[in-house]
Scaffold this motif. Structure first.
Motif, PDB file in Angstrom:
ATOM      1  N   GLU A 146       0.906  -1.128   0.299  1.00 13.89           N
ATOM      2  CA  GLU A 146       0.175   0.084  -0.067  1.00 13.89           C
ATOM      3  C   GLU A 146       1.072   1.363  -0.063  1.00 13.89           C
ATOM      4  O   GLU A 146       1.812   1.325   0.834  1.00 13.89           O
ATOM      5  CB  GLU A 146      -0.892   0.073   1.198  1.00 13.89           C
ATOM      6  CG  GLU A 146      -1.610   1.245   1.578  1.00 13.89           C
ATOM      7  CD  GLU A 146      -2.499   2.137   0.481  1.00 13.89           C
ATOM      8  OE1 GLU A 146      -3.159   1.100  -0.226  1.00 13.89           O
ATOM      9  OE2 GLU A 146      -2.358   3.041   0.238  1.00 13.89           O
ATOM     10  N   GLY A 147       0.651   2.076  -0.928  1.00 14.50           N
ATOM     11  CA  GLY A 147       1.318   3.341  -1.060  1.00 14.50           C
ATOM     12  C   GLY A 147       1.396   4.332  -0.033  1.00 14.50           C
ATOM     13  O   GLY A 147       2.377   5.057   0.271  1.00 14.50           O
ATOM     14  N   GLY A 187     -17.116   0.517  -7.475  1.00 17.48           N
ATOM     15  CA  GLY A 187     -16.330  -0.947  -7.212  1.00 17.48           C
ATOM     16  C   GLY A 187     -16.678  -1.491  -5.716  1.00 17.48           C
ATOM     17  O   GLY A 187     -16.154  -2.444  -5.759  1.00 17.48           O
ATOM     18  N   SER A 247     -11.733   3.573  -1.000  1.00 17.55           N
ATOM     19  CA  SER A 247     -12.604   2.469  -0.322  1.00 17.55           C
ATOM     20  C   SER A 247     -13.257   2.833   0.919  1.00 17.55           C
ATOM     21  O   SER A 247     -13.928   2.138   1.060  1.00 17.55           O
ATOM     22  CB  SER A 247     -11.612   1.348  -0.366  1.00 17.55           C
ATOM     23  OG  SER A 247     -11.224   0.563  -1.373  1.00 17.55           O
ATOM     24  N   GLY A 299     -19.539  -2.011  -4.111  1.00 20.83           N
ATOM     25  CA  GLY A 299     -20.728  -3.114  -4.187  1.00 20.83           C
ATOM     26  C   GLY A 299     -20.108  -4.384  -4.618  1.00 20.83           C
ATOM     27  O   GLY A 299     -20.533  -5.565  -4.157  1.00 20.83           O
TER      28      GLY A 299
HETATM   29  C1  LIG Z   1     -16.913   9.692  -2.564  1.00 21.27           C
HETATM   30  C2  LIG Z   1     -16.847   8.122  -3.492  1.00 21.27           C
HETATM   31  C3  LIG Z   1     -18.289   7.678  -3.128  1.00 21.27           C
HETATM   32  C4  LIG Z   1     -18.373   6.277  -3.804  1.00 21.27           C
HETATM   33  N1  LIG Z   1     -19.707   5.665  -3.644  1.00 21.27           N
HETATM   34  C5  LIG Z   1     -19.634   4.258  -4.046  1.00 21.27           C
HETATM   35  C6  LIG Z   1     -20.707   3.627  -3.840  1.00 21.27           C
HETATM   36  O1  LIG Z   1     -21.721   4.167  -3.042  1.00 21.27           O
HETATM   37  N2  LIG Z   1     -21.083   2.224  -4.123  1.00 21.27           N
HETATM   38  C7  LIG Z   1     -19.842   1.701  -4.918  1.00 21.27           C
HETATM   39  O2  LIG Z   1     -19.804   0.509  -5.295  1.00 21.27           O
HETATM   40  N3  LIG Z   1     -18.692   2.237  -5.231  1.00 21.27           N
HETATM   41  C8  LIG Z   1     -18.454   3.786  -4.773  1.00 21.27           C
HETATM   42  N4  LIG Z   1     -17.571   4.219  -4.875  1.00 21.27           N
HETATM   43  C9  LIG Z   1     -16.447   3.822  -5.798  1.00 21.27           C
HETATM   44  C10 LIG Z   1     -15.548   2.769  -4.536  1.00 21.27           C
HETATM   45  O3  LIG Z   1     -14.968   3.330  -3.532  1.00 21.27           O
HETATM   46  C11 LIG Z   1     -14.264   2.270  -5.524  1.00 21.27           C
HETATM   47  O4  LIG Z   1     -14.721   1.869  -6.886  1.00 21.27           O
HETATM   48  C12 LIG Z   1     -13.685   1.282  -4.594  1.00 21.27           C
HETATM   49  O5  LIG Z   1     -13.274   1.576  -3.616  1.00 21.27           O
HETATM   50  C13 LIG Z   1     -12.368   0.789  -5.488  1.00 21.27           C
HETATM   51  O6  LIG Z   1     -11.562   0.133  -4.631  1.00 21.27           O
HETATM   52  P1  LIG Z   1      -9.883  -0.143  -4.806  1.00 21.27           P
HETATM   53  O7  LIG Z   1      -9.368  -0.933  -3.849  1.00 21.27           O
HETATM   54  O8  LIG Z   1      -9.764  -0.561  -6.296  1.00 21.27           O
HETATM   55  O9  LIG Z   1      -9.269   1.253  -4.986  1.00 21.27           O
HETATM   56  P2  LIG Z   1      -8.784   2.440  -3.755  1.00 21.27           P
HETATM   57  O10 LIG Z   1      -9.695   2.244  -2.757  1.00 21.27           O
HETATM   58  O11 LIG Z   1      -8.786   3.634  -4.393  1.00 21.27           O
HETATM   59  O12 LIG Z   1      -7.533   1.631  -3.210  1.00 21.27           O
HETATM   60  C14 LIG Z   1      -6.514   1.833  -4.150  1.00 21.27           C
HETATM   61  C15 LIG Z   1      -5.278   1.798  -3.193  1.00 21.27           C
HETATM   62  O13 LIG Z   1      -3.880   1.808  -3.992  1.00 21.27           O
HETATM   63  C16 LIG Z   1      -3.020   2.435  -3.390  1.00 21.27           C
HETATM   64  N5  LIG Z   1      -2.188   3.192  -4.009  1.00 21.27           N
HETATM   65  C17 LIG Z   1      -2.129   3.901  -5.247  1.00 21.27           C
HETATM   66  N6  LIG Z   1      -1.070   3.971  -5.818  1.00 21.27           N
HETATM   67  C18 LIG Z   1      -0.123   3.033  -5.453  1.00 21.27           C
HETATM   68  C19 LIG Z   1       1.251   2.920  -5.554  1.00 21.27           C
HETATM   69  N7  LIG Z   1       2.026   3.603  -6.430  1.00 21.27           N
HETATM   70  N8  LIG Z   1       1.852   1.848  -4.714  1.00 21.27           N
HETATM   71  C20 LIG Z   1       1.023   1.189  -3.920  1.00 21.27           C
HETATM   72  N9  LIG Z   1      -0.256   1.491  -3.583  1.00 21.27           N
HETATM   73  C21 LIG Z   1      -1.016   2.588  -4.268  1.00 21.27           C
HETATM   74  C22 LIG Z   1      -4.028   3.933  -2.772  1.00 21.27           C
HETATM   75  O14 LIG Z   1      -3.210   4.333  -1.657  1.00 21.27           O
HETATM   76  C23 LIG Z   1      -5.271   3.071  -2.415  1.00 21.27           C
HETATM   77  O15 LIG Z   1      -5.297   2.621  -1.128  1.00 21.27           O
HETATM   78  C24 LIG Z   1     -17.188   5.573  -4.312  1.00 21.27           C
HETATM   79  C25 LIG Z   1     -16.053   6.071  -4.699  1.00 21.27           C
HETATM   80  C26 LIG Z   1     -15.927   7.615  -3.853  1.00 21.27           C
HETATM   81  C27 LIG Z   1     -14.554   8.241  -4.050  1.00 21.27           C
END
Ligand SMILES: Cc1cc2nc3c(=O)[nH]c(=O)nc-3n(C[C@H](O)[C@H](O)[C@H](O)COP(=O)(O)OP(=O)(O)OC[C@H]3O[C@@H](n4cnc5c(N)ncnc54)[C@H](O)[C@@H]3O)c2cc1C
Length: 371
Positions: A32-33, A337, A42, A339
């Motif tokens: 995790e960055g 993402g 998330s 749900g």
């Molecule tokens: C305000 C808001 C409301 C939303 N509402 C909904 C909803 O109601 N329902 C729904 O289904 N989805 C919703 N979403 C979308 C949902 O939150 C995301 O699609 C989902 O959390 C994606 O998860 P993820 O793990 O791919 O991304 P993230 O949670 O963004 O995780 C990516 C991780 O990678 C890390 N990272 C980045 N760069 C690097 C690197 N170079 N090296 C190592 N780590 C790195 C980041 O720090 C982060 O922790 C919403 C999003 C937001 C912002």
């Protein structure tokens, strides 16, 4: 450091993949960055666990998650993810809204989803707090919501209990191939992590990281905002949305309402740290009060923002990469993402183990953008 699978990104997608892999006895390192797990979208999201209004290419994932995983997730993770499955009301107030809702409903019915159009009065029977402004709605009784913070942390803690190794403050800047296979992730501090598979789940940052092995996914960061109110007595448990997509939300177990917002200015947000604008909350509150006048005196106590990784065609890329063997992409979730995350975590763990996936994933392949 070595493991069978290296996961870049400790959001709910990375944590859910780590949990499923560790459950199967596969060794995993999650990088995790930032300083905190779940620091991206998330733990900032609106908690919607809905099938209605989804792109048909994504529907099988959410339908699978709602049928097979969400109802037991609290027990599975030994964490209360506050999952409620009391339906989703998508509200409309005009003929144009009705047409939008009818289009979404028709599309979802074709995919065997139980969703239907209802009148304003029928919507008020389901939720008596709705005003007369609501003239139509779509109703999906199997939709719901959950708590993004406890769900993400639940996956993280369960994965750790099963032996997954998490390293935070370890920003990955490069992937490397050895003998034609992508098997190394290199951090900004020069550490090298090696595995036979690398799952890239770093939100928008995945674009830059994938480009280091010649893969480009067309996505861009878009700001999303959310507000939370003070806690009040329980009023209703449905998930809410609107045909105009100006707000969505629900009441939490704690009593507060969480509303996601959209004021139309999101594409103009300044790059960098995600910061709430001074406009979105007040604009959305006007919309919310129009539909729910009884929320008029409830105080907004906090708002926040987060980046979504918006893919060119608004659905994610969940896919191994032919010309960069060993790499599995999980990015471009385009603001929905959360749900689907339990199903995505399962599918990613199957891809990483070269097993057949429970769902056909070809619609979400990385090469769908090719001419
Ligand atoms: C305000 C808001 C409301 C939303 N509402 C909904 C909803 O109601 N329902 C729904 O289904 N989805 C919703 N979403 C979308 C949902 O939150 C995301 O699609 C989902 O959390 C994606 O998860 P993820 O793990 O791919 O991304 P993230 O949670 O963004 O995780 C990516 C991780 O990678 C890390 N990272 C980045 N760069 C690097 C690197 N170079 N090296 C190592 N780590 C790195 C980041 O720090 C982060 O922790 C919403 C999003 C937001 C912002």
């Amino acid at each position: 450091m070595n493991a069978d699978v290296i996961i870049v990104g400790g959001g709910i997608i990375g944590c859910a993949a780590a949990y499923n892999l560790a459950k199967d006895g596969v060794s995993v390192i999650v990088l995790e960055g930032s300083a905190n797990i779940g620091n991206g979208g998330s733990v900032r999201n609106g908690g919607g666990v809905r099938q209605s209004g989804r792109d048909p290419r994504e529907l099988p994932l959410i339908m699978y998650a709602i049928k097979n995983i969400w109802p037991n997730l609290s027990d599975l993770l030994d964490t209360n993810v506050e999952y409620h499955q009391q339906g989703n009301l998508r509200l409309g107030h005009s003929e144009k809204n009705k047409q939008i809702l009818e289009g979404l409903t028709e599309r979802a019915v074709k995919c065997d989803l139980d969703v239907r159009m209802i009148t304003g009065d029928e919507a008020r029977e389901i939720n008596p707090y709705l005003s007369d402004a609501v003239t139509c709605a779509s109703w999906c009784p199997t939709d719901g919501h959950a708590n993004p913070l406890t769900a993400t942390m639940g996956y993280y803690k369960a994965a750790r209990r099963l032996g997954a190794h998490f390293i935070s403050d370890e920003k990955i800047v490069e992937l490397r191939k050895i003998k034609g296979r992508v098997c190394q992730a290199v951090s900004a501090s020069g550490n090298i992590y090696e595995g036979s598979k690398i799952i890239l789940a770093a939100g928008y940052e995945s674009r830059y990281i994938a480009s280091t092995v010649g893969v480009d996914i067309p996505m861009q960061p878009v700001l999303l905002e959310t507000l939370v109110t003070e806690a009040v007595s329980p009023m209703f448990w449905q998930m809410l949305g609107t045909a105009d997509a100006d707000f969505y939300g629900h009441q939490t177990d704690h009593g507060s309402f969480v509303f996601g917002l959209n004021c139309g200015l999101e594409p103009y947000a300044k790059p960098g740290k995600p910061v709430s604008s001074s406009i979105a909350s007040s604009a959305a509150c006007r919309g919310i009060m129009r539909y729910f006048p009884s929320l008029e005196d409830i105080k907004v106590i906090r708002c926040w923002a987060g980046w979504m990784d918006s893919c060119a065609d608004h659905v994610p890329v969940i896919s191994p990469v032919e010309e960069a063997k060993g790499l599995i992409l999980a990015c471009g979730f385009s603001g929905h993402g959360f749900g689907i995350s339990p199903a995505v975590g399962l599918v990613l763990s199957q891809m990483a183990q070269d097993k057949e996936t429970v769902l056909d994933m070809h619609e979400l392949r990385y090469d769908r953008f090719r001419p």
